[in-house]
Design a protein around this motif. Structure first.
Motif, mmCIF file in Angstrom:
data_model
loop_
_atom_site.group_PDB
_atom_site.id
_atom_site.type_symbol
_atom_site.label_atom_id
_atom_site.label_comp_id
_atom_site.label_asym_id
_atom_site.label_seq_id
_atom_site.Cartn_x
_atom_site.Cartn_y
_atom_site.Cartn_z
ATOM 1 N N ALA A 49 1.689 23.132 -19.018
ATOM 2 C CA ALA A 49 0.482 22.923 -18.204
ATOM 3 C C ALA A 49 0.060 24.229 -17.539
ATOM 4 C CB ALA A 49 0.737 21.844 -17.156
ATOM 5 N N PHE A 50 1.058 25.010 -17.097
ATOM 6 C CA PHE A 50 0.755 26.307 -16.479
ATOM 7 C C PHE A 50 0.139 27.252 -17.503
ATOM 8 C CE2 PHE A 50 1.884 30.600 -15.048
ATOM 9 C CZ PHE A 50 1.349 30.581 -13.768
ATOM 10 N N PHE A 51 0.637 27.219 -18.747
ATOM 11 C CA PHE A 51 0.047 28.029 -19.804
ATOM 12 C C PHE A 51 -1.426 27.683 -19.983
ATOM 13 C CE2 PHE A 51 4.016 29.247 -22.478
ATOM 14 C CZ PHE A 51 4.189 30.363 -21.662
ATOM 15 N N VAL A 52 -1.728 26.387 -19.997
ATOM 16 C CA VAL A 52 -3.116 25.955 -20.148
ATOM 17 C C VAL A 52 -3.967 26.505 -19.006
ATOM 18 C CG1 VAL A 52 -4.654 23.957 -20.229
ATOM 19 C CG2 VAL A 52 -2.459 23.877 -21.433
ATOM 20 N N VAL A 53 -3.415 26.467 -17.804
ATOM 21 C CA VAL A 53 -4.138 26.995 -16.635
ATOM 22 C C VAL A 53 -4.416 28.486 -16.789
ATOM 23 C CG1 VAL A 53 -3.972 27.435 -14.157
ATOM 24 C CG2 VAL A 53 -3.279 25.214 -15.063
ATOM 25 N N THR A 54 -3.416 29.236 -17.308
ATOM 26 C CA THR A 54 -3.615 30.680 -17.470
ATOM 27 C C THR A 54 -4.746 30.976 -18.450
ATOM 28 O OG1 THR A 54 -1.948 30.842 -19.238
ATOM 29 C CG2 THR A 54 -1.205 31.195 -16.971
ATOM 30 N N PHE A 55 -4.900 30.140 -19.476
ATOM 31 C CA PHE A 55 -6.017 30.343 -20.403
ATOM 32 C C PHE A 55 -7.343 30.171 -19.682
ATOM 33 C CE2 PHE A 55 -2.872 29.405 -23.820
ATOM 34 C CZ PHE A 55 -3.100 30.530 -24.595
ATOM 35 N N PHE A 56 -7.441 29.142 -18.836
ATOM 36 C CA PHE A 56 -8.685 28.914 -18.103
ATOM 37 C C PHE A 56 -8.916 30.009 -17.065
ATOM 38 C CE2 PHE A 56 -8.127 24.561 -19.735
ATOM 39 C CZ PHE A 56 -9.415 24.329 -20.204
ATOM 40 N N VAL A 57 -7.838 30.517 -16.468
ATOM 41 C CA VAL A 57 -7.976 31.636 -15.527
ATOM 42 C C VAL A 57 -8.510 32.862 -16.260
ATOM 43 C CG1 VAL A 57 -6.711 33.252 -14.057
ATOM 44 C CG2 VAL A 57 -6.207 30.806 -13.940
ATOM 45 N N ARG A 58 -7.962 33.111 -17.453
ATOM 46 C CA ARG A 58 -8.439 34.251 -18.242
ATOM 47 C C ARG A 58 -9.915 34.083 -18.597
ATOM 48 N NH1 ARG A 58 -5.005 33.929 -22.047
ATOM 49 N NH2 ARG A 58 -3.479 35.454 -21.342
ATOM 50 N N VAL A 59 -10.302 32.862 -18.936
ATOM 51 C CA VAL A 59 -11.713 32.602 -19.242
ATOM 52 C C VAL A 59 -12.580 32.883 -18.020
ATOM 53 C CG1 VAL A 59 -13.374 30.760 -19.726
ATOM 54 C CG2 VAL A 59 -11.288 30.937 -21.088
ATOM 55 N N GLY A 60 -12.119 32.437 -16.840
ATOM 56 C CA GLY A 60 -12.873 32.682 -15.614
ATOM 57 C C GLY A 60 -13.002 34.155 -15.300
ATOM 58 N N LEU A 61 -11.908 34.907 -15.504
ATOM 59 C CA LEU A 61 -11.947 36.352 -15.241
ATOM 60 C C LEU A 61 -12.882 37.062 -16.203
ATOM 61 C CD1 LEU A 61 -8.140 37.032 -14.584
ATOM 62 C CD2 LEU A 61 -9.972 36.928 -12.893
ATOM 63 N N LEU A 62 -12.904 36.623 -17.446
ATOM 64 C CA LEU A 62 -13.805 37.227 -18.427
ATOM 65 C C LEU A 62 -15.259 36.896 -18.117
ATOM 66 C CD1 LEU A 62 -11.782 36.515 -21.685
ATOM 67 C CD2 LEU A 62 -12.395 38.781 -20.847
ATOM 68 N N ALA A 63 -15.509 35.622 -17.817
ATOM 69 C CA ALA A 63 -16.885 35.194 -17.553
ATOM 70 C C ALA A 63 -17.462 35.856 -16.306
ATOM 71 C CB ALA A 63 -16.931 33.674 -17.414
ATOM 72 N N SER A 64 -16.596 36.089 -15.321
ATOM 73 C CA SER A 64 -17.063 36.701 -14.068
ATOM 74 C C SER A 64 -17.161 38.219 -14.158
ATOM 75 C CB SER A 64 -16.119 36.317 -12.928
ATOM 76 O OG SER A 64 -14.821 36.861 -13.142
ATOM 77 N N GLY A 65 -16.622 38.792 -15.235
ATOM 78 C CA GLY A 65 -16.659 40.240 -15.381
ATOM 79 C C GLY A 65 -15.532 40.948 -14.671
ATOM 80 N N THR A 66 -14.580 40.184 -14.097
ATOM 81 C CA THR A 66 -13.444 40.805 -13.403
ATOM 82 C C THR A 66 -12.590 41.606 -14.374
ATOM 83 O OG1 THR A 66 -13.416 38.942 -11.876
ATOM 84 C CG2 THR A 66 -11.474 40.363 -11.890
ATOM 85 N N ILE A 67 -12.419 41.067 -15.594
ATOM 86 C CA ILE A 67 -11.722 41.772 -16.662
ATOM 87 C C ILE A 67 -12.736 42.163 -17.718
ATOM 88 C CG2 ILE A 67 -10.036 41.569 -18.541
ATOM 89 C CD1 ILE A 67 -8.363 39.812 -16.839
ATOM 90 N N ASP A 68 -12.716 43.429 -18.130
ATOM 91 C CA ASP A 68 -13.650 43.912 -19.140
ATOM 92 C C ASP A 68 -13.451 43.130 -20.443
ATOM 93 O OD1 ASP A 68 -15.234 45.281 -20.883
ATOM 94 O OD2 ASP A 68 -14.442 47.272 -20.429
#
Length: 263
Positions: free
Chosen positions: A160-179
């Motif tokens: 479940a934590f792995f799934v959360v990390t994928f969504f966190v990565r998506v959020g960081l990408l969408a927000s531009g926090t991570i190039d």
């Protein structure tokens, strides 16, 4: 080799070592079939990171396809190992559907409408869908057992934590926090990306430890079953028979002196 290169190699080398560990377990006990799937899963993950890490002179179509195929194979084999261990049907149709969706999204955002950010987000969401498949099976109570084993619950929480990390990565990408263009070849250029990569590596190591414990419990149970059965007749041996007979008889002696018999 520079410090940046060593840091970038941390994740693929870690995955390769963990994959080798599962290979050793499966070689020692072929009954633990799940170890084979987890071994290939971590090895495919290591391969995907190495291919991603090799990107140095632009992003080629072949490299992009090879990387995402390796990642999807790693996640699919990982969850398949869980279903095999739980002796439950592998959701082949769900995995096949997610595979088809992955290919369609790759073609769309790689060749038809080239967009690195949307393609990366789509791949992360597909992998999140794959990892979410065995979570419910690991966390829900099995009526055949007195209680869900603690190690299974921990494995479910880790997934479940792995799934959360994928969504966190998506959020960081969408927000531009991570190039959107950061890969294993240059993610050390960003402190946020490097920190996130190290955290996910530690999570993968923790997941492997949980899986090792699972396989250790299964191996101990298998050895115990073998020690209780006669190899020639496949029936309970004398020691085990007497021990279980005493367990069955003893409760009856304490029930108000009523007679009982063992057939």
């Amino acid at each position: 080799m520079s410090e940046e290169a060593l840091l970038q190699l941390l994740q693929p080398l870690t995955y390769a070592i963990m994959g080798a560990g599962f290979c050793g377990i499966y070689y020692y006990s072929r009954e633990l079939v799940a170890a084979k799937f987890w071994a290939f899963s971590y090895l495919f993950g290591s391969l995907g990171f190495l291919i991603d890490f090799s990107i140095s002179n632009g992003d080629s179509h072949l490299t992009s396809w090879a990387t995402n195929i390796a990642y999807f194979a790693a996640s699919s084999l990982y969850v398949t190992g869980h279903f095999v261990r739980m002796k439950q049907p592998v959701p082949v149709k769900a995995l096949a559907l997610l595979g088809v969706v992955t290919i369609i999204l790759m073609v769309t955002f790689r060749h038809i409408i080239p967009d690195t950010m949307l393609r990366t987000i789509a791949m992360n969401l597909c992998n999140a869908g794959v990892f979410s498949l065995p979570v419910a099976a690991l966390l829900r109570h099995d009526n055949r057992l007195p209680d869900t084993p603690l190690v299974d619950r921990i494995a479910g929480i880790v997934l479940a934590f792995f799934v959360v990390t994928f969504f966190v990565r998506v959020g960081l990408l969408a927000s531009g926090t991570i190039d959107q263009n950061l890969t294993d070849a240059n993610y050390t250029a960003s402190v946020m990306a490097a920190s996130f990569r190290i955290i996910t590596t530690l999570c993968a190591m923790g997941s492997a430890v949980v899986l090792y414990v699972m396989l250790g419990i299964d191996m101990a149970s298998s050895i115990q079953r073998r020690s209780q059965v006669d190899s020639m007749t496949t029936l309970l041996n004398k020691h085990t028979f007497e021990m279980q007979a005493k367990m069955l008889i003893s409760p009856g002696r304490a029930v108000e002196g009523r007679g009982h018999s063992l057939v």
